[in-house]
Design a protein around this motif. Sequence first.
Motif, PDB file in Angstrom:
ATOM      1  N   LEU A  29       0.890  -1.324   0.078  1.00  0.00           N
ATOM      2  CA  LEU A  29      -0.070  -0.020  -0.062  1.00  0.00           C
ATOM      3  C   LEU A  29       0.962   1.252  -0.107  1.00  0.00           C
ATOM      4  CD1 LEU A  29      -2.461  -0.948   2.846  1.00  0.00           C
ATOM      5  CD2 LEU A  29      -2.864  -1.394   0.321  1.00  0.00           C
ATOM      6  N   GLU A  30       0.699   2.276  -0.901  1.00  0.00           N
ATOM      7  CA  GLU A  30       1.350   3.443  -0.883  1.00  0.00           C
ATOM      8  C   GLU A  30       0.263   4.694  -1.125  1.00  0.00           C
ATOM      9  OE1 GLU A  30       5.121   5.314  -3.007  1.00  0.00           O
ATOM     10  OE2 GLU A  30       4.557   3.588  -3.657  1.00  0.00           O
ATOM     11  N   LEU A  31       0.503   5.625  -0.350  1.00  0.00           N
ATOM     12  CA  LEU A  31      -0.551   6.530  -0.210  1.00  0.00           C
ATOM     13  C   LEU A  31       0.091   7.919  -0.274  1.00  0.00           C
ATOM     14  CD1 LEU A  31      -3.442   7.995   0.420  1.00  0.00           C
ATOM     15  CD2 LEU A  31      -3.045   7.246   2.621  1.00  0.00           C
ATOM     16  N   ASN A  32      -0.330   8.862  -1.153  1.00  0.00           N
ATOM     17  CA  ASN A  32       0.112  10.418  -1.379  1.00  0.00           C
ATOM     18  C   ASN A  32      -1.433  11.101  -1.328  1.00  0.00           C
ATOM     19  OD1 ASN A  32       3.151  10.414  -1.668  1.00  0.00           O
ATOM     20  ND2 ASN A  32       2.815   9.819  -3.450  1.00  0.00           N
ATOM     21  N   LEU A  33      -1.226  11.983  -0.165  1.00  0.00           N
ATOM     22  CA  LEU A  33      -2.343  13.053  -0.173  1.00  0.00           C
ATOM     23  C   LEU A  33      -1.673  14.388  -0.298  1.00  0.00           C
ATOM     24  CD1 LEU A  33      -4.145  12.053   3.038  1.00  0.00           C
ATOM     25  CD2 LEU A  33      -4.548  11.362   0.674  1.00  0.00           C
ATOM     26  N   LEU A  42       0.892  14.335   3.153  1.00  0.00           N
ATOM     27  CA  LEU A  42       1.095  13.065   3.579  1.00  0.00           C
ATOM     28  C   LEU A  42       1.564  11.963   3.134  1.00  0.00           C
ATOM     29  CD1 LEU A  42      -1.434  11.653   6.347  1.00  0.00           C
ATOM     30  CD2 LEU A  42      -0.491  10.252   4.603  1.00  0.00           C
ATOM     31  N   TYR A  43       2.566  11.292   3.156  1.00  0.00           N
ATOM     32  CA  TYR A  43       3.202  10.305   2.522  1.00  0.00           C
ATOM     33  C   TYR A  43       3.098   9.038   3.349  1.00  0.00           C
ATOM     34  CZ  TYR A  43       6.244   6.985   0.146  1.00  0.00           C
ATOM     35  OH  TYR A  43       6.972   5.952  -0.508  1.00  0.00           O
ATOM     36  N   SER A  77      -9.277   9.432   4.276  1.00  0.00           N
ATOM     37  CA  SER A  77      -8.030   9.959   4.697  1.00  0.00           C
ATOM     38  C   SER A  77      -7.608  11.395   4.501  1.00  0.00           C
ATOM     39  CB  SER A  77      -7.067   9.181   3.599  1.00  0.00           C
ATOM     40  OG  SER A  77      -7.238   7.882   3.755  1.00  0.00           O
ATOM     41  N   ILE A  78      -6.973  12.129   5.461  1.00  0.00           N
ATOM     42  CA  ILE A  78      -7.125  13.642   5.286  1.00  0.00           C
ATOM     43  C   ILE A  78      -5.516  13.893   5.952  1.00  0.00           C
ATOM     44  CG2 ILE A  78      -9.519  14.330   5.556  1.00  0.00           C
ATOM     45  CD1 ILE A  78      -9.035  14.604   8.433  1.00  0.00           C
ATOM     46  N   CYS A  79      -5.077  15.150   5.609  1.00  0.00           N
ATOM     47  CA  CYS A  79      -3.846  15.660   6.091  1.00  0.00           C
ATOM     48  C   CYS A  79      -4.110  16.511   7.225  1.00  0.00           C
ATOM     49  CB  CYS A  79      -3.341  16.771   4.837  1.00  0.00           C
ATOM     50  SG  CYS A  79      -2.554  15.934   3.505  1.00  0.00           S
ATOM     51  N   GLY A  80      -5.425  17.154   7.304  1.00  0.00           N
ATOM     52  CA  GLY A  80      -5.811  17.784   8.691  1.00  0.00           C
ATOM     53  C   GLY A  80      -4.798  18.788   8.880  1.00  0.00           C
ATOM     54  N   ASN A  81      -5.360  19.547   9.947  1.00  0.00           N
ATOM     55  CA  ASN A  81      -4.693  20.770  10.179  1.00  0.00           C
ATOM     56  C   ASN A  81      -4.661  21.006  11.907  1.00  0.00           C
ATOM     57  OD1 ASN A  81      -7.304  21.645  11.032  1.00  0.00           O
ATOM     58  ND2 ASN A  81      -7.569  22.346   8.712  1.00  0.00           N
ATOM     59  N   ASP A  82      -4.402  22.174  12.337  1.00  0.00           N
ATOM     60  CA  ASP A  82      -4.452  22.218  13.842  1.00  0.00           C
ATOM     61  C   ASP A  82      -5.759  21.920  14.526  1.00  0.00           C
ATOM     62  OD1 ASP A  82      -1.832  23.070  13.676  1.00  0.00           O
ATOM     63  OD2 ASP A  82      -2.067  25.339  13.501  1.00  0.00           O
ATOM     64  N   GLN A  83      -6.874  22.353  13.713  1.00  0.00           N
ATOM     65  CA  GLN A  83      -8.424  22.032  14.159  1.00  0.00           C
ATOM     66  C   GLN A  83      -8.806  20.384  13.926  1.00  0.00           C
ATOM     67  OE1 GLN A  83      -7.673  24.835  12.228  1.00  0.00           O
ATOM     68  NE2 GLN A  83      -7.224  25.898  14.179  1.00  0.00           N
ATOM     69  N   ASN A  84      -8.371  20.054  12.749  1.00  0.00           N
ATOM     70  CA  ASN A  84      -8.710  18.794  12.282  1.00  0.00           C
ATOM     71  C   ASN A  84      -7.960  17.655  12.413  1.00  0.00           C
ATOM     72  OD1 ASN A  84     -11.473  19.530  11.758  1.00  0.00           O
ATOM     73  ND2 ASN A  84     -10.783  20.561  10.134  1.00  0.00           N
ATOM     74  N   SER A 101      -4.397   7.468  13.378  1.00  0.00           N
ATOM     75  CA  SER A 101      -4.426   8.738  13.461  1.00  0.00           C
ATOM     76  C   SER A 101      -3.271   9.265  14.050  1.00  0.00           C
ATOM     77  CB  SER A 101      -5.411   9.132  14.491  1.00  0.00           C
ATOM     78  OG  SER A 101      -4.905   8.702  15.673  1.00  0.00           O
ATOM     79  N   PHE A 102      -2.787  10.781  13.839  1.00  0.00           N
ATOM     80  CA  PHE A 102      -1.619  11.307  14.074  1.00  0.00           C
ATOM     81  C   PHE A 102      -2.010  12.550  14.655  1.00  0.00           C
ATOM     82  CE2 PHE A 102      -1.142   8.874   9.951  1.00  0.00           C
ATOM     83  CZ  PHE A 102      -0.241   8.402  10.359  1.00  0.00           C
TER      84      PHE A 102
END
Length: 411
Positions: A29-33, A42-43, A77-84, A101-102
């Motif tokens: 599996l390989e994922l690039n956002l 996100l990698y 799948s999301i990169c997110g931010n300070d809120q999400n 999750s990160f």
Amino acid sequence: MVCFRFSTVPGSGLVLLCLILGAVRSYPLELNLTDSEKNICLYAKWQMNFTIVYETTNNTTKTVSISDLRPVTYDGSICGNDQNGTKIAVQFRSGFSWTVSFTKEASTYSIGSILFSYNMSDSTTFPDAKEKGIVTVNDSVAIKIPLDDIFRCNSLSVLKENNVLQYFWDVHIQPFVQNGTVSTKEFVCDEDKTPTTLAPIIHTTAPSPTTTPAAKEKPEVGNYSVNNGNGTCLLASMGLQLNITQDKVASVININPNTTDFTGNCHTETALLRLNSSTIRYLDFVFAVKNENRFYLKEVNISMRLVNGSVFSIANNNLSYWDAPLGSSYMCNKEQTVSVSGTFQINTFDLRVQPFSVKEGKYSTAQECSLDDDTILIPIIVGAGLSGLIIVIVIAYLIGRRKSYAGYQTL
């Protein structure tokens, strides 16, 4: 816009898909956002599979291994931010999902919880399952990594929660990519680091791939047992010698039972004996019941660090060794070889094992392997002796007949 990149098979090249990704034939599996400016945020690249033990409608247990995740989607799948929050979400099969999750701090990021949900109503994966519906297990990892580093762990990692084992390897993750460029600086897991001390076991390395490793002395016999809370449920005694080939270099390793720990578990139709030491992360012997009246060695898994610091991992769940009736033990005093793969074999010495129906912590009557069965020599010896006697009698008879004719002359 969200983009995913994946390999259909190792070494086959990369394919880049954007927007919503449907069925994916990805291994690994390989994922690039990417973010709104089309910068990578996100990698992740990794391999994983699962082993689940479940109860059937007739109150027995079964074990299922899930290694083929196809078809796969990455919705959510999301990169997110300070809120999400940032997360990788994977969906596969019918009602199966895996999410990690990160979280981000000033100078570090953390790999947090891992959620794995599986669908017990999927009768193809879980035939005769007693429980139905979605079951979710939650594991906490809590690893902190410098913000500009990519996390790398090539070694096999295992998470165990309830009746689920999650296996991960060849992991490369950076959830908060800085300036759209995946970092070349790695934060390496402890399992991938070269040990500062050598293992308390003897290693012999062949000088070339065409040279057979020098014969080693017979390994010491270890005694192992597993307790299920109601007493001993598995007994094993054996000397173990590992034969490993990696990068065309062969090694022979004798396991020292004095520096080896052991654990395991017992179920109605499966039993596990796990050995581990300072260099062997785990060496699993998995036994199973067949035809409701016999047991056999079905699976062997190993992950260990070699003397050169590299990690060697092999798994095979399609074996058929050490077959004996339930209620008995299996014994083989002669040297016997368990061939796990083309690069990994186990030589056993003075083997005796009973993974089921152990009573009062003692072995039951043993079924001996064919190598130990010397009873066939008796009829062979007797037959050879009789044959020799018959030959002697015939020769003596012929000589006697010639002498009896010698005293008469023709008239």
